[in-house]
Design an enzyme around this catalytic site. Structure first.
Site, PDB file in Angstrom:
ATOM      1  N   SER A  45       0.870  -1.169   0.000  1.00 47.67           N
ATOM      2  CA  SER A  45       0.000   0.000   0.000  1.00 47.67           C
ATOM      3  C   SER A  45       0.907   1.220   0.000  1.00 47.67           C
ATOM      4  CB  SER A  45      -0.915  -0.009   1.225  1.00 47.67           C
ATOM      5  OG  SER A  45      -1.996   0.856   1.001  1.00 47.67           O
ATOM      6  N   GLU A  46       0.633   2.176  -0.897  1.00 47.44           N
ATOM      7  CA  GLU A  46       1.620   3.226  -1.151  1.00 47.44           C
ATOM      8  C   GLU A  46       1.813   4.186   0.019  1.00 47.44           C
ATOM      9  OE1 GLU A  46      -1.075   2.643  -2.984  1.00 47.44           O
ATOM     10  OE2 GLU A  46      -2.127   4.495  -3.547  1.00 47.44           O
ATOM     11  N   ASN A  47       0.935   4.132   1.020  1.00 45.36           N
ATOM     12  CA  ASN A  47       1.174   4.976   2.192  1.00 45.36           C
ATOM     13  C   ASN A  47       2.259   4.403   3.092  1.00 45.36           C
ATOM     14  OD1 ASN A  47      -0.812   2.930   2.729  1.00 45.36           O
ATOM     15  ND2 ASN A  47      -1.169   3.894   4.705  1.00 45.36           N
ATOM     16  N   SER A  87       8.430   4.101  -0.524  1.00 44.95           N
ATOM     17  CA  SER A  87       7.273   3.446  -1.105  1.00 44.95           C
ATOM     18  C   SER A  87       7.235   3.664  -2.620  1.00 44.95           C
ATOM     19  CB  SER A  87       5.996   3.987  -0.463  1.00 44.95           C
ATOM     20  OG  SER A  87       4.870   3.360  -1.020  1.00 44.95           O
TER      21      SER A  87
END
Lengths: 217, 233
Positions: A45-47, A87
């Protein structure tokens, strides 16, 4: 015709053993529910998390552990947390094997639009522009037509673009389609859907070669 | 040990003025500098340019600054979930620059690391690239993006010490480490300020050299935006 879970279930078949996968918000998030148990996959998840698990049990939610949809999540053994620059190093550096995201429009040359309707809806692109500009393997999960019944598979996108020439495959409620240099190539039909149904719902150039099999999910 | 500890948020935000540019860590409401934001509301400084991945919700996070019309311009990647934001943007009261999330992180990191600019493939061929220099490398097109410049960076960490060393927790880390040292003055607020020497140097995410002021926040609400759970069998 497939519902949203059906689309997610069909896309799950594209997820292979050893893949790192980024799932967008909406239908793509559902894909995690249908991935085979006998393969090893890690969701990014890019967070800032790799190795995302299911939602927490009630009472175990942690405000410091969320996904890119801001939903509370858990992590699986082997998971890691990292900052946003790292990320996107994973994403831009093409270390993520498969990206699955939603779209408002896809064009027959692989252009995608999913972040803005001028004058009406401006939510922003989030990580979508980084994802589509970098990923080698991009699958779009969406309904074939919009709420007004208009095709979302177009000759060219009418909305502001998220990325150019990047979509490789589209799975809709009606069909599985490959984006080729010559246009949308029909690979599979959804159960109970005819080739004519798909033609009628596709504004862009649809290539139909031979018998088109009904998809198995 | 060079001491970065300040008594409280009032001292930490000394020098904050109208028309400044600020960076804020956080993704959604996770890992946002709650105490710094509350102090900015109290100071009621206006005409701000705010660099933050999101713009909070109507009644929390940067939404509190929007309510008082303190923000002139937002630089963000995603701004859904905020009706007042949408209203101010569509009416033209608020200037908004939407940029890709990875570009936002890297523009902060570039400022931290002393790079004036960098090339990224994100946004090539879209309106994000309009008016920007583009260049081909190995057959692929890239867009030139510049490092951020900001007066203050407001950071939220889990643990820290008076030397300014920081450790983050979970996905509350997000943009916070990338923004440390990216502004003229980096103000870090922590849930727990521990005695110097207690943090294991092997485990420190951000060394104190990137932080000018540090304080322990008296309270964190840590609001959850989307509470999703599964049922026990």
């Amino acid at each position: 015709m497939l519902d949203k879970n059906g689309i997610a279930k069909r896309i799950a078949k594209e997820v292979k053993d050893g893949y790192y996968v980024n799932l967008g918000i909406g239908i793509p998030t559902l894909v995690a529910n249908f991935v085979r148990d006998d393969i090893e996959v890690e969701f990014q998840s890019e967070n800032g998390v790799l190795g995302m698990g299911p939602f927490p049990f009630e009472g175990e939610e942690d405000a410091d552990i969320i996904n890119a949809g801001k939903q509370t999540i858990t992590t699986l053994p082997g998971a890691s947390f990292f900052d946003s620059a790292m990320s996107f190093s994973m994403i831009r550096g093409q270390h993520v094997d498969l990206t699955i995201l939603g779209a408002m429009e896809v064009a027959e040359n692989g252009d995608i639009a999913n972040w803005k309707i001028p004058g009406k809806m401006v939510k922003g692109m989030g990580g979508a522009m980084d994802l589509v500009a970098s990923a080698e393997n991009i699958i779009v999960a969406m309904m074939h037509t919009n709420r007004a019944g208009a095709s979302k598979l177009l000759k060219s996108c009418s909305l502001p673009l998220t990325g150019v020439g990047c979509v490789k495959k589209i799975v809709t409620n009606l069909a599985v389609i490959e984006v080729t240099p010559k246009g949308f190539k029909l690979l599979e039909r959804a159960p109970g859907v005819t080739v004519d149904d798909i033609k009628n719902a596709t504004e862009g150039h649809l290539i139909v070669e031979g018998e088109i099999p009904e998809m198995s999910t | 040990m060079i001491n970065k500890k300040v008594a409280n948020v009032t001292e930490a935000l000394q020098g904050v003025k109208d028309n400044m540019t600020f960076m804020f860590g956080g993704f959604g409401l996770s890992g946002i500098p709650e105490n710094a934001i509350a102090q900015l509301v109290k100071l009621n400084v206006k005409g701000l340019t705010c660099i933050s991945n999101n713009a909070g919700v109507d009644d929390f996070g940067l939404g509190l600054l929007l309510q008082q019309k303190q923000i002139k311009k937002m630089i963000s990647s995603y701004v859904g979930e905020n009706d007042e934001f949408e209203r101010q943007m569509l009416s033209g009261e608020l200037e908004v620059e939407l940029i890709p999330q990875g570009t936002l992180a890297e523009r902060a990191r570039a400022a931290q690391a002393g790079f004036p600019a960098f090339y990224t493939p994100a946004g090539y061929g879209t309106e994000v690239a309009e008016g920007k220099e583009t260049r081909e490398f190995n057959g692929k097109m890239y867009v030139l993006e510049h490092a951020f410049k900001a007066d203050f960076g407001f950071i939220k960490a889990w643990k820290g010490d008076a030397a300014g060393n920081l450790i983050f927790k979970g996905t509350a880390r997000n943009f916070n480490p990338n923004m440390c040292g990216a502004a003229n003055i980096t103000v870090a607020e922590v849930e727990e300020l521990v005695p110097v020497g207690e943090l294991d140097p092997n485990q420190i995410h951000i060394p104190g050299i990137f932080v000018q002021r540090i304080f322990q926040g008296p309270h964190y609400e840590k609001r959850i935006e989307q509470r999703t759970v599964r049922q026990r069998n």
